[in-house]
Design a protein around this motif. Structure first.
Motif, short mmCIF file in Angstrom:
data_model
loop_
_atom_site.label_atom_id
_atom_site.label_comp_id
_atom_site.label_asym_id
_atom_site.label_seq_id
_atom_site.Cartn_x
_atom_site.Cartn_y
_atom_site.Cartn_z
N GLY A 58 3.17 12.83 -20.15
CA GLY A 58 4.04 11.90 -20.29
C GLY A 58 4.68 10.92 -18.95
O GLY A 58 4.34 11.64 -18.31
N VAL A 59 4.91 10.01 -19.90
CA VAL A 59 5.73 9.06 -18.21
C VAL A 59 7.50 8.93 -18.68
O VAL A 59 7.78 8.88 -19.68
CB VAL A 59 6.00 8.09 -17.84
N ARG A 60 8.31 9.57 -17.66
CA ARG A 60 9.74 9.86 -17.67
C ARG A 60 10.22 8.21 -17.65
O ARG A 60 9.92 7.04 -17.26
CB ARG A 60 9.90 10.27 -16.91
N GLN A 61 11.15 7.89 -19.26
CA GLN A 61 11.62 6.36 -19.25
C GLN A 61 12.46 6.53 -18.27
O GLN A 61 13.33 8.02 -17.75
CB GLN A 61 11.73 6.77 -21.29
N PRO A 62 13.42 5.41 -18.76
CA PRO A 62 14.53 5.12 -17.47
C PRO A 62 15.93 5.90 -18.68
O PRO A 62 16.78 6.55 -17.07
CB PRO A 62 14.47 4.30 -17.62
N ASP A 63 15.82 5.83 -19.70
CA ASP A 63 17.24 6.83 -20.12
C ASP A 63 16.73 8.72 -20.22
O ASP A 63 17.27 9.77 -20.82
CB ASP A 63 17.19 6.57 -21.27
#
Length: 349
Positions: free
Chosen positions: A298-303
């Motif tokens: 998955g893609v790491r989000q800004p948080d």
């Protein structure tokens, strides 16, 4: 674009992804939804899938579903009922499924004959897809091998942080919290899936032009060094808190393809041995010339969070093949037969 009339067969985690996609993608017309649970019967399929109503009412009446006019059934139970799938194929409906039949292997020889006969009678096709088996452990290794000069071995790692990235029911049915000796001597859920993972190995071997001599398996476990709490209870200290399954395909007396399934409920500081496998992901490592590695996650989000889209991947790895399967010649259509799948309707305004 051509439109395909589809039926959703079951609405579990994967099936609900299918409903949401069919409702939003103009390439598909969802004409029927079969459910198993009585509390879903009579409900709008959109409500079951967590979206706005879509005007399709769920039913548990198999005969009425089989009688529908449809191009394809997206069949998503955990275990396939071959007789039912053969009925669907004979009724003139193509079947795309996440329940198995990813590639011919010795374990599925007799059932494969029944599938092929039903396809011939109905003028239809069947295709099995998903994430693993059906994509990460077979399509991706073969795709990666295309840029290799020599392949010595292929290792596929599936790492799952259960408490973060899987439903909590995985804790019980995968045997977490069991005594280690009992766990290692009793059948396990993943162990029972050996024949399904072997299909991916045969797909790779066929793609590389070699023959598998044998497929062997091993399992080991790590225990909790302290109680590990979760939302529905606790994994007691000293019980199984992590497990690693390994399947090996032997070619010419050597291990050519090795699958590793690592499921964890804690980090190394809470495990004995102190396994440190990192975050949830699929990782393909090919030793050869040149040594090459590919990671799917998955893609790491800004948080800082990174959700694992496992059920979405499982559904879409199969759904995106529906148009090509419907347009294919009748028969059991494997990934080798399909070639490069052409997803339809993904780019929307």
């Amino acid at each position: 674009m051509k439109t395909y009339r589809v039926i959703q067969w079951m609405t579990g985690d994967v099936g609900r992804v299918g409903v949401r996609h069919f409702a939003d993608n103009p390439v598909y017309d969802l004409v029927g939804v079969l459910v198993h649970s009585k509390d879903k019967v009579g409900k709008d399929a959109g409500e079951i899938a967590g979206i706005a109503p879509i005007g399709v009412t769920a039913t548990d009446d198999i005969e009425s579903i089989i009688a529908l006019d449809a191009d394809c059934v997206f069949y998503t139970p955990i275990i396939m009922d071959v007789d039912t799938v053969c009925r669907l194929l004979r009724s003139g409906k193509n079947v795309v499924t996440t329940s198995g039949f990813f590639h011919p292997s010795p374990d599925f020889e007799e059932a494969g004959k029944a599938i092929r006969a039903a396809c011939e009678e109905g003028g239809t096709s069947l295709h099995g897809g998903g994430i693993h088996p059906g994509y990460a452990g077979d399509v991706l290794p073969l795709t990666l091998a295309r840029v290799m000069s020599r392949v010595d071995s292929i290792n596929v790692y599936e790492v799952v942080d259960v408490l973060k990235d899987a439903p909590l029911d995985h804790i019980d049915w995968m045997g977490f919290g069991k005594d280690k000796d009992k766990f290692l001597t009793e059948p396990t859920i993943l162990g029972l899936g050996t024949s399904f993972f072997a299909q991916s190995m045969y797909m790779i071997a066929d793609g590389l032009g070699v023959s598998i001599d044998d497929v062997t398996s091993e399992v080991e476990a790590a225990t909790a060094t302290e109680d590990i709490p979760h939302d529905e209870g606790v994994i007691p200290k000293g019980s199984v808190a992590a497990q690693r399954h390994e399947w090996t395909a032997w070619v010419g007396g050597q291990p050519l393809i090795v699958f590793h399934a690592i499921y964890l409920t804690a980090g190394p500081e809470q495990l004995e041995p102190a396994w440190d496998w990192g975050t949830t992901r699929y990782e393909i490592v090919i030793d050869g010339d040149p040594p090459t590695e590919l990671t799917l996650q998955g893609v790491r989000q800004p948080d800082g969070t990174m959700a694992h889209p496992g059920y979405s991947w499982t559904a879409m790895g199969a759904v995106n093949a529906i148009p090509d399967v419907c347009d294919a010649e009748p028969g059991w259509v494997t990934h080798h037969d399909l070639g490069m799948v052409r997803p339809r309707g993904l780019v929307r305004g």
